[in-house]
Design an enzyme around this catalytic site. Structure first.
Site, PDB file in Angstrom:
ATOM      1  N   LYS A  52       0.634  -1.304  -0.208  1.00 16.35           N
ATOM      2  CA  LYS A  52       0.282  -0.015   0.261  1.00 16.35           C
ATOM      3  C   LYS A  52       1.001   1.252  -0.050  1.00 16.35           C
ATOM      4  CE  LYS A  52      -3.731  -2.560   2.247  1.00 16.35           C
ATOM      5  NZ  LYS A  52      -4.375  -2.920   3.392  1.00 16.35           N
ATOM      6  N   GLN A  96      -4.517  -1.462   9.517  1.00 14.74           N
ATOM      7  CA  GLN A  96      -4.187  -2.935   9.106  1.00 14.74           C
ATOM      8  C   GLN A  96      -4.923  -3.768  10.084  1.00 14.74           C
ATOM      9  OE1 GLN A  96      -3.115  -3.402   5.886  1.00 14.74           O
ATOM     10  NE2 GLN A  96      -3.978  -5.572   6.365  1.00 14.74           N
ATOM     11  N   ASP A 119     -10.796   2.746   4.444  1.00 19.76           N
ATOM     12  CA  ASP A 119     -11.351   1.474   4.118  1.00 19.76           C
ATOM     13  C   ASP A 119     -12.755   1.041   4.087  1.00 19.76           C
ATOM     14  OD1 ASP A 119      -9.417  -0.403   3.944  1.00 19.76           O
ATOM     15  OD2 ASP A 119      -8.935  -0.313   6.236  1.00 19.76           O
TER      16      ASP A 119
END
Ligand code: NAD
Length: 304
Positions: A52, A96, A119
């Site tokens: 990412k 994460q 997200d």
């Protein structure tokens, strides 16, 4: 012959468009920024976060990788999120998952400013998505829609069957398909006679987490199959069930001791009109959509 929906090519096209948007923002003095928070030492998470951060660098998005110590408490993590919420140079906050068991993940995700929730997991964004308001949608479901749209596959009026009702894949993908005017049926572990429903699908999305659960008998010939599942096969017996006689997969299994299979049995792809392979399909769009969400968050927050 079924059309293969190539995740790598589609992801590259999305990233190309995102890079263009980043350039346009740069001309106005705006540089989108993503903060990635990684706790612990789960090897897969380390790879995901590294990828990412690398994607950000390639597209001109600034990134800040935070790696607090494993013993960090929920309270300390909340303070960290609060700082990131306040930072004007940060447009997106990514925590994460999975987090170590002692951290209250739900509380933490709910503490992210919805405007920075790239997200798309915050209940405010889920609510906005369902209500058809501008929202940051979760990356994998958004990727599924991008695959259909960029491949010019029809959605409006099609019967889309989504197998799986999770908050991060099944429910949001169903909402996005509904907004694109599909007729949507959601199935799950308590659904009676699943094959009779999946056989009606013009578009079938499998987000179950069960290797090859969708067999050829469950698929309407010519359907579009979108396989979100990522399942690792580690035994010879499991391998043979899916890939016996497949020389390419055999070589991969011999080398790594495992192979990845989706939730759709590979034999079902043979009767599809179009399908996403596993690996090489839906999974490859997730990072591209995270980048797209970061730019979108920057635009929505900085140019309201
Ligand atoms: P989950 O475990 O949260 O949800 C699974 C869903 O499948 C549930 O709603 C359950 O009701 C349904 N289900 C289980 N057994 C079933 C059965 N026998 N018949 C019908 N429905 C059944 O999983 P998730 O987080 O939604 O992930 C699903 C899969 O997608 C997993 O393989 C996961 O690894 C993968 N995934 C991939 C990506 C990506 O490509 N980047 C992202 C997220 C998840």
């Amino acid at each position: 012959m079924a059309q293969i929906l190539d995740g790598a090519a589609l992801a590259a096209a999305i990233q190309h468009d995102v890079a263009e948007e980043v350039k346009q923002l740069a001309a106005r003095g705006i540089r989108p920024g993503l903060a990635a928070v990684l706790v612990g030492h789960v090897p897969a998470s380390q790879i995901y976060v590294r990828n990412k951060v690398q994607a950000c660098a390639e597209l001109g998005i600034s990134s800040d990788l935070l790696t607090p110590p494993d013993r960090i408490t929920t309270e300390e993590m909340l303070a960290l999120v609060d700082q990131l919420n306040r930072r004007d140079d940060i447009d997106g906050i990514l925590i994460q998952l999975p987090l170590p068991a002692h951290i209250d993940s739900k509380r933490l995700l709910d503490a992210i400013d919805p405007a920075k929730d790239v997200d798309g997991f915050h209940p405010v964004n889920s609510g906005r998505l369902l209500a058809g308001r501008p929202a940051l949608a979760p990356c994998t479901p958004a990727g599924v829609l991008e695959i259909l749209k960029r491949s010019h596959l029809p959605i409006a009026g099609q019967h889309a069957v989504v197998v799986g009702r999770s908050d991060i894949v099944g429910k949001p993908v169903a909402a996005l398909l509904l907004h694109a005017d599909a007729t949507v049926t959601i199935c799950h572990s308590k659904t009676r006679d699943l094959p009779s429903i999946t056989r009606q699908a013009d578009i079938l999305v499998a987000a179950i987490g069960r290797p090859g659960l969708i067999t050829p008998e469950m698929v309407k010939p010519g359907a579009t199959l979108l396989d979100v599942g990522i399942n690792r096969l580690t035994t010879r017996e499991a391998f043979d069930r899916f890939f016996q006689g497949n020389a390419q997969r055999e070589a991969a299994f011999a080398k790594r001791g495992s192979v990845i299979v989706g939730d759709i049995h590979p034999k079902a792809f043979e009767i599809a009109g179009a399908y996403t392979p596993v690996p090489g399909g839906v999974g490859l769009l997730t990072i591209a959509m995270l980048m797209a969400n970061t730019v979108r968050a920057a635009k929505m927050r900085r140019e309201p």
